[in-house]
Design a protein around this motif. Structure first.
Motif, mmCIF file in Angstrom:
data_model
loop_
_atom_site.group_PDB
_atom_site.id
_atom_site.type_symbol
_atom_site.label_atom_id
_atom_site.label_comp_id
_atom_site.label_asym_id
_atom_site.label_seq_id
_atom_site.Cartn_x
_atom_site.Cartn_y
_atom_site.Cartn_z
ATOM 1 N N ARG A 1 -10.443 -6.045 -9.659
ATOM 2 C CA ARG A 1 -11.139 -4.768 -9.487
ATOM 3 C C ARG A 1 -11.093 -3.949 -10.767
ATOM 4 N NH1 ARG A 1 -15.038 -1.634 -7.866
ATOM 5 N NH2 ARG A 1 -14.469 0.300 -6.812
ATOM 6 N N ILE B 1 -5.950 -9.453 -7.060
ATOM 7 C CA ILE B 1 -7.098 -8.706 -6.495
ATOM 8 C C ILE B 1 -7.275 -7.371 -7.208
ATOM 9 C CG2 ILE B 1 -7.911 -7.514 -4.417
ATOM 10 C CD1 ILE B 1 -6.501 -9.759 -2.773
ATOM 11 N N LYS B 2 -6.161 -6.704 -7.433
ATOM 12 C CA LYS B 2 -6.229 -5.417 -8.154
ATOM 13 C C LYS B 2 -6.785 -5.598 -9.559
ATOM 14 C CE LYS B 2 -2.459 -2.928 -5.797
ATOM 15 N NZ LYS B 2 -1.099 -2.333 -5.949
ATOM 16 N N GLN C 1 -10.689 -5.901 -2.456
ATOM 17 C CA GLN C 1 -10.509 -4.941 -3.563
ATOM 18 C C GLN C 1 -10.394 -3.517 -3.027
ATOM 19 O OE1 GLN C 1 -13.902 -5.727 -6.108
ATOM 20 N NE2 GLN C 1 -12.775 -7.178 -7.390
ATOM 21 N N TYR C 2 -11.289 -3.153 -2.105
ATOM 22 C CA TYR C 2 -11.251 -1.788 -1.566
ATOM 23 C C TYR C 2 -9.946 -1.527 -0.829
ATOM 24 C CZ TYR C 2 -16.275 -1.390 -2.625
ATOM 25 O OH TYR C 2 -17.479 -1.337 -3.268
ATOM 26 N N TYR C 3 -9.470 -2.581 -0.179
ATOM 27 C CA TYR C 3 -8.247 -2.387 0.612
ATOM 28 C C TYR C 3 -7.000 -2.312 -0.269
ATOM 29 C CZ TYR C 3 -4.687 -3.068 4.200
ATOM 30 O OH TYR C 3 -3.576 -2.906 5.018
ATOM 31 N N TYR C 4 -6.848 -3.238 -1.225
ATOM 32 C CA TYR C 4 -5.617 -3.299 -2.017
ATOM 33 C C TYR C 4 -5.638 -2.422 -3.281
ATOM 34 C CZ TYR C 4 -4.053 -7.119 0.944
ATOM 35 O OH TYR C 4 -3.647 -7.876 2.025
ATOM 36 N N PHE C 5 -6.797 -2.298 -3.867
ATOM 37 C CA PHE C 5 -6.842 -1.496 -5.109
ATOM 38 C C PHE C 5 -7.258 -0.051 -4.845
ATOM 39 C CE2 PHE C 5 -8.990 0.269 -8.826
ATOM 40 C CZ PHE C 5 -8.020 0.108 -9.797
ATOM 41 N N ASP C 6 -8.407 0.108 -4.194
ATOM 42 C CA ASP C 6 -8.909 1.465 -3.985
ATOM 43 C C ASP C 6 -8.127 2.204 -2.893
ATOM 44 O OD1 ASP C 6 -11.268 -0.338 -5.005
ATOM 45 O OD2 ASP C 6 -11.880 1.703 -5.489
ATOM 46 N N GLY C 7 -7.379 1.445 -2.126
ATOM 47 C CA GLY C 7 -6.549 2.093 -1.098
ATOM 48 C C GLY C 7 -7.358 2.701 0.027
ATOM 49 N N MET C 8 -8.563 2.185 0.234
ATOM 50 C CA MET C 8 -9.393 2.738 1.312
ATOM 51 C C MET C 8 -8.831 2.370 2.681
ATOM 52 S SD MET C 8 -13.306 2.048 0.037
ATOM 53 C CE MET C 8 -13.960 2.680 -1.477
ATOM 54 N N GLN D 1 -8.268 4.953 -9.258
ATOM 55 C CA GLN D 1 -7.436 4.437 -8.170
ATOM 56 C C GLN D 1 -6.676 5.564 -7.474
ATOM 57 O OE1 GLN D 1 -4.154 1.903 -9.282
ATOM 58 N NE2 GLN D 1 -4.250 0.754 -7.359
ATOM 59 N N ARG E 1 0.821 -1.220 0.000
ATOM 60 C CA ARG E 1 0.000 0.000 0.000
ATOM 61 C C ARG E 1 0.854 1.268 0.000
ATOM 62 N NH1 ARG E 1 -5.536 -0.119 2.003
ATOM 63 N NH2 ARG E 1 -5.030 1.668 3.335
#
Lengths: 291, 179
Positions: free
Chosen positions: A55, A51-52, B129-136, B56, A16
Motif C-alpha cells: 500500500r 500488505i502495508k 490494504q484498507y484493513y491492515y494499512f489504512d485501518g478502515m 495512514q 491493528r
C-alpha cells in the motif's frame, strides 16, 4: 492452539492496535510460551507488513507520477545553467539595443539636419515682389529681425560688397480716425510671411532692417498688390497714416517728423516721398492728426 | 483548501487531497532534506514516506492534530531523515565490522509476500490494504468498495486473507519465513 479463525481474529486485533494493555500483555506471554503460535505469528506479521508495504508503494507511486511544476530542487548545475543563460540574454540584449540605439541616433541626426535645412528654406519669408523688382539692379542685402522669428535670423545675400546703416520702416497701428485703413492694407509684408511661426513670440510692432546702398538717405513709397510699402529710414520718429474718404474718393497722407506727404494710391512703382508745402493743408492735417 | 478540509477528505480516503498536499509542500520538505546532506532522490523518498505516514494516521483516525499540517509533515520528514542518516551510519559500521545485515532477510520475505498479494487480484489486495494499512473499519471498507453491507465486507476480507495464507504456504516452506 485455537482454530484458524480465532487465531486470525486475535492476531488482527493485535496488529491493528485494538487490544487493551492487559489483554496485550497476556497475548505476548501466550506467544512466548507457545512456539507453534509464535511461528504462526511471525508468518502473519510478515504478511501484514508486506500488505502495508504494497500500500505504501502504491501511494508513493501515485505521488511520484504527479508533476510538481517549478519545484525541482536547486542544484549547482541548474543554477549555473540559469546564470549562464541569463548572462547570454543580457549581453545579447545589450549589444542588440545598443546597436539599434546608435543607428537610430545617427538616423535621427541626419533627419533632423535635413528637416532643419528644409524648414529653413520654407520659413524664409517671401520678399515683396515689388521690392525685389525695384532693387533688381541694385546690390541689396536684406537682414530681417522679425519679432515673430525670435532668435531665427534670415539673411539673404546678393553679392554685397559693403554694409551701410539700414533704414527702418515702422508699421503703425491703424489710427482710430482711419477705421477704413484695412482697405488700404498698410502692412508689413515680411511680417505676414512669418505668420506661420506659431512658436515664436509675436510683438505688436514689427521692425525691419533694410540696407539700401544707393539711396539709404531717401524716402520712397509704393502701393503694390493693395499694400503700402515704405522705403527709407523711418526710425527718427513715429509716423501716421491719414485717410480721407468722401463721395467715393480716397485721399491718403503720411505724417512723419512734422512733415506731411500725399500718397498716390495708384503709385505701383517706387516713388520718392515729397513733403506737402501748402501751409493751409498742413494746418488742417495737423488739426485732424491732433484730434 | 484549508487544513480542516484536507483532513476531512483524507479521513474519507480521498487520495486527491494527498496529491494536493504533496504539490503544496514539495519545495519546503525537499529543501529540508537536501540542506541536511540529502540527495534529491533521498529527499523525495523521505517526503513521500512522511506523507504516507500522515495518510495512514489520518485515515485510521489515529491522529489528533494540534498544529498546522505543514508543521506536522515537516517534523515527520525531519525524524525520518534522522532515522535514515542513522541507518546509513550503522550500515557503514556493520560493513566495516563484517556484521551480517539482518534486515536483508526480512526484506526478502516481504518481497515474497508482496508477490503473492499481487496474485490475489485487485479486489482482495484492496480490501486487505484498507484493513491492515489504512485501518478502515469493515463498514468503511464496505462503503469504499461498494459492498452490500459490513458482513459482506467481513466475509470477503476473511476469504481473501485465507487465500493469501494458503498461497504463501503452498509456495514456500515455513522454514523460509523462520530464522
Amino acid at each position: 492452539m485455537a482454530n484458524y479463525k480465532q487465531i486470525q481474529n486475535l492476531f488482527d486485533k493485535y496488529f491493528r492496535g485494538g487490544m487493551e494493555p492487559a489483554e496485550q500483555a497476556e497475548f505476548e506471554i501466550q506467544l512466548h510460551n507457545d512456539p507453534l503460535m509464535q511461528g504462526e505469528f511471525e508468518l502473519q506479521k510478515d504478511i501484514v507488513d508486506a500488505i502495508k508495504q504494497s500500500r505504501r508503494n502504491e501511494i508513493k507511486g501515485r505521488l511520484d507520477q504527479l508533476q510538481v511544476g517549478g519545484s525541482q530542487p536547486f542544484s549547482f548545475m541548474n543554477v549555473a545553467a540559469s546564470v549562464t543563460l541569463a548572462t547570454v540574454i543580457s549581453v545579447g540584449s545589450y549589444l542588440y539595443f545598443e546597436s539599434k540605439a546608435e543607428s537610430e541616433f545617427t538616423k535621427f541626426d541626419l533627419t533632423s539636419y535635413v528637416e532643419l535645412a528644409e524648414s529653413t528654406e520654407k520659413n524664409i519669408p517671401a520678399i515683396p515682389e515689388a521690392l525685389v523688382k525695384r532693387e533688381a539692379t541694385e546690390q541689396l542685402i536684406v537682414k530681417e529681425q522679425t519679432p515673430q522669428l525670435a532668435k531665427e535670423q534670415l539673411v539673404i545675400e546678393k553679392a554685397k560688397p559693403t554694409k551701410i546703416s539700414p533704414p527702418q520702416i515702422f508699421i503703425p497701428e491703424a489710427p482710430d480716425e482711419l477705421g477704413e485703413i484695412n482697405e488700404l492694407e498698410v502692412e508689413d509684408d515680411l511680417a505676414n510671411n512669418t505668420k506661420g511661426f506659431d512658436n515664436v513670440k509675436n510683438n505688436d510692432v514689427p521692425s525691419f532692417e533694410i540696407e539700401n546702398v544707393a539711396k539709404a538717405e531717401m524716402f520712397h513709397y509704393q502701393f503694390y498688390d493693395g499694400k503700402l510699402y515704405l522705403h527709407g529710414n523711418f526710425d527718427g520718429a513715429p509716423y501716421n497714416i491719414i485717410e480721407f474718404k468722401a463721395d467715393g474718393k480716397r485721399k491718403v497722407f503720411l505724417n512723419y517728423n512734422d512733415a506731411y506727404y500725399l500718397l498716390n494710391l495708384k503709385q505701383k512703382e517706387t516713388a520718392p516721398l515729397t513733403a506737402i508745402k501748402d501751409q493751409n493743408l498742413i494746418k488742417e492735417l495737423k488739426l485732424l492728426n491732433e484730434e | 483548501m484549508s487544513d480542516k478540509e484536507v483532513l476531512a477528505r483524507i479521513y474519507k480516503g480521498d487520495e486527491k487531497a494527498l496529491d494536493y498536499l504533496y504539490k503544496k509542500y514539495y519545495r519546503m520538505m525537499v529543501n529540508l532534506v537536501m540542506k541536511n546532506s540529502g540527495s534529491e532522490q533521498e529527499a523525495k523518498d523521505i517526503y513521500q514516506d512522511a506523507l504516507v505516514v500522515f495518510w495512514q494516521k489520518v485515515s485510521s483516525g489515529n491522529l489528533v492534530l494540534t498544529s498546522k499540517i505543514s508543521t506536522y509533515i515537516y517534523s515527520v520528514c525531519l525524524n525520518l531523515w534522522r532515522k535514515e542518516l542513522d541507518r546509513k551510519s550503522r550500515l557503514v559500521n556493520e560493513e566495516k565490522d563484517g556484521t551480517e545485515y539482518i534486515e536483508d532477510d526480512k526484506a526478502e520475505r516481504i518481497k515474497i509476500v508482496q508477490d503473492c498479494v499481487e496474485e490475489l487480484g485487485d479486489g482482495c489486495k484492496k480490501i486487505l490494504q484498507y484493513y491492515y494499512f489504512d485501518g478502515m473499519s469493515m463498514s468503511e471498507i464496505a462503503e469504499k468498495l461498494g459492498y452490500a453491507n459490513t458482513d459482506t465486507a467481513k466475509t470477503k476480507k476473511y476469504k481473501c486473507k485465507k487465500k493469501l495464507d494458503l498461497l504463501i504456504k503452498s509456495k514456500y516452506k515455513a522454514s523460509d519465513f523462520l530464522d
